[in-house]
Design an enzyme around this catalytic site. Structure first.
Site, short mmCIF file in Angstrom:
data_model
loop_
_atom_site.label_atom_id
_atom_site.label_comp_id
_atom_site.label_asym_id
_atom_site.label_seq_id
_atom_site.Cartn_x
_atom_site.Cartn_y
_atom_site.Cartn_z
N ILE A 152 17.64 -4.97 8.50
CA ILE A 152 16.84 -6.15 8.84
C ILE A 152 15.92 -5.82 10.00
O ILE A 152 16.38 -5.39 11.07
CB ILE A 152 17.73 -7.36 9.18
CG1 ILE A 152 18.67 -7.70 8.03
CG2 ILE A 152 16.87 -8.57 9.52
CD1 ILE A 152 19.65 -8.83 8.33
N CYS A 196 -5.32 -19.13 15.51
CA CYS A 196 -6.05 -19.14 16.77
C CYS A 196 -7.39 -19.86 16.66
O CYS A 196 -8.02 -20.18 17.67
CB CYS A 196 -6.28 -17.71 17.26
SG CYS A 196 -4.77 -16.82 17.68
N ARG A 231 0.82 -1.21 0.00
CA ARG A 231 0.00 0.00 0.00
C ARG A 231 0.85 1.26 0.00
O ARG A 231 0.45 2.31 -0.51
CB ARG A 231 -0.95 0.01 1.20
CG ARG A 231 -2.10 -0.99 1.08
CD ARG A 231 -3.16 -0.76 2.14
NE ARG A 231 -2.70 -1.13 3.47
CZ ARG A 231 -2.85 -2.34 4.00
NH1 ARG A 231 -3.43 -3.30 3.30
NH2 ARG A 231 -2.42 -2.59 5.22
#
Length: 558
Positions: free
Chosen positions: A277, A42, A21
């Protein structure tokens, strides 16, 4: 911009979607060693119990669907085996073909997640001892359940273990749950888990608490699970759910810093020790907002937010991730158990002093049908800072823990809770919400209007006074206590000792507070039992490690 993301699901997939985006022209690739990059991990236990009947509903987006909508290249069944931070390359192995190749990056996001912890117990690594972690794990367990098994042993009483046990019970399977600690759901203190133990036993789940597994043996089509106390459990299925470990091997091999909690060390912008990173999710170490110390908090909500923030920062946002409170909730049959911040064990280990109080309010106006009692425990300090809370009950638990979590994150003091304006109508709450009552109780305590005693700390020399009504006392009372109903107290003051501390209690603490004020106003030394007789019962229940299912007629904590 060439962005590589290692690992999908909450952290990695959120990072990829946000990066796209922000940059329509970036080259973005996700490498994941599994077959799915966006699934509801979950929700897996609820397919086992057919609560979620269609397994495909748990696959939030297929790799092809994600690619089509985001133009992010998805490489499932591809494992990144090495990172060279100097050359800014990754070594990737195609698990289907076995071929290896290299890829380059400008920025890299690590979202390797965590893996089920396998304890060093003989037989624990038997491939027929299963874990529930991925869609294929779920499919394998579901096929065994549907084959018609009669019994299962679940090892571990955390979120996954409890949810699996519940859903196996829904299928009519005889379930035994084994937990090495004194209580299930270790984010709760032992007394707060007591009502959950009763709830599980009420639904015929056998509990072995404070009792670890010593050995697992396969015997034909069955297993024998041997416990440390010598108990032998014969079962058709064994599911291991003792915890998780962060997947930090790749980070270590790239010489990235590992924090004191064992997670990948990141700064406030989620950068690792290498500025190109970033890392997010279960594998990282974050700031525990309640205690101000590094911790690993493996929850989907924080991971998804971290993924978004990492992508923002790659594109220059300099947005800080402040940390996590570990706010969570777990369904246990007809009860819910929620917590936020620190529990007593965490505070004690951190050397942080604290106060605590217990409340047992109704979920909504008691005169409106369906009101359910909640058990609330709040931890705070003398500076009025909220350190943590735990709530167990039926309706309304999630709403109240969310308000407390929001209050902690935004710096509200515990006494300011009494001023919060919360929505009220009889089906939903009370004019004085349970959150307001937390503020009332804490204010009384901090301003010296009350002195409390908690159930585990009643002085042996104290005169214990029960101020409930006769019909309540007939159902049970604290051993050695004397009984004077609150309405008769002023007329019977001459029967009480003035040279001894009087600990007063009622059912939940309100009448006890009134009795304390009466006694102090007449020259007596008095303290109120926080949470009253119900809190005392919870403490007593937490000290008894029963292993038999609940039978009608047993005392239950409501």
């Amino acid at each position: 911009m060439k962005l590589i993301i290692i690992g999908g699901v909450a952290g990695g997939a959120s990072a990829a979607a946000r990066a796209r985006r922000l940059d329509e022209h970036a080259t973005i690739t996700i490498y994941d060693r599994g077959a799915y990059i966006s699934f509801a991990n979950c929700g897996l236990p609820y397919h086992l119990g057919d609560i979620i009947k269609n397994r495909d509903e748990l696959i939030l987006m297929s790799p092809s669907g994600f690619e089509q909508k985001t133009q992010v290249t998805i490489k499932t069944r591809h494992e990144v085996s090495a990172i060279d931070p100097h050359k800014k390359t990754v070594t990737v192995r195609d698990l289907a073909s076995g071929n290896e190749f290299s890829d380059t990056y400008d920025k890299l996001i690590l979202s390797p997640g965590s893996s089920p912890l396998i304890p060093p117990v003989p037989g624990a690594k038997n491939p027929k001892v299963l874990c529930l972690w991925t869609i294929p794990d779920m499919d394998q367990i579901k096929s065994i359940i549907d084959s018609g098994i009669n019994s299962a042993v679940v090892i571990g009483g955390g979120f996954i273990g409890v949810e699996v046990a519940e859903n196996l019970a829904y299928k009519g399977i005889e379930v035994t749950l084994v937990e090495m600690l004194p209580n299930i759901l270790p984010q709760l203190d032992a007394e707060m888990a007591a009502p959950l133990h009763e709830e599980m036993r009420h639904h015929r789940v056998k509990l072995y608490l404070g009792n670890g597994v010593s050995e697992i043996n396969e015997q034909g089509a069955k297993f024998i699970v041997s416990l440390q106390d010598g108990t032998a459990l014969h079962t058709d299925l064994v599911i291991m759910a003792v915890g998780v470990r962060p997947n930090v091997e790749l980070a270590k091999s790239a010489n990235l810093a590992i924090g004191e909690s064992g997670g990948i060390q990141v700064n406030s912008t989620l950068q690792t020790s290498n500025p190109d990173i970033y890392a997010v999710g279960d594998a990282i170490e974050v700031n525990h907002l309640a205690i101000g110390r590094p911790a690993r908090i493996a929850l989907a909500g924080p991971a998804a937010k971290q993924g978004r923030i990492a992508a923002n920062n790659i594109y220059g946002a300099n947005q800080a991730y402040r940390g996590s409170l570990g706010t969570s909730i777990c369904k246990v049959f007809n009860k819910s158990a929620a917590s936020t911040g620190a529990n007593e064990t965490t505070l004690q280990q951190a050397g942080i002093s604290y106060l605590k109080c217990y409340l047992h309010p109704a979920s909504h106006a008691s005169y409106y049908p369906g009101a359910e009692m909640m058990h609330i425990k709040v931890l705070f300090n003398h500076q009025e800072r909220i350190l943590g809370a735990q709530i167990v009950g039926g309706q309304g638990v999630d709403k109240r823990i969310d308000v407390i979590a929001t209050s902690i994150r935004n710096g509200l003091t515990i006494t300011q809770l009494e001023e919060l304006e919360l929505c009220y109508a009889p089906p939903y709450g009370s004019a004085k919400d349970p959150i307001n009552f937390i503020g009332f109780v804490a204010n009384n305590l901090l301003k010296g209007h009350t002195e409390i005693v908690t159930p585990e700390a009643i002085p042996a020399e104290a005169f214990v006074l029960d101020v409930r009504e006769d019909f309540e006392v007939a159902r049970g009372m604290i051993p050695g206590a004397q009984h004077i109903p609150l309405g008769q107290l002023r007329n019977r003051l001459d029967t009480l000792p003035k040279d001894t501390l009087i600990v007063v209690y009622c059912k939940v603490g309100i009448r006890g507070f009134n009795a304390e004020r009466i006694l102090k106003g007449n020259g007596f030394s008095a303290k109120n039992l926080s949470g009253g007789y119900l809190s005392w019962q919870m403490f007593q229940s937490s000290r008894v490690h029963r292993t038999q299912p609940f039978h009608e007629g047993e005392t239950n904590v409501h």
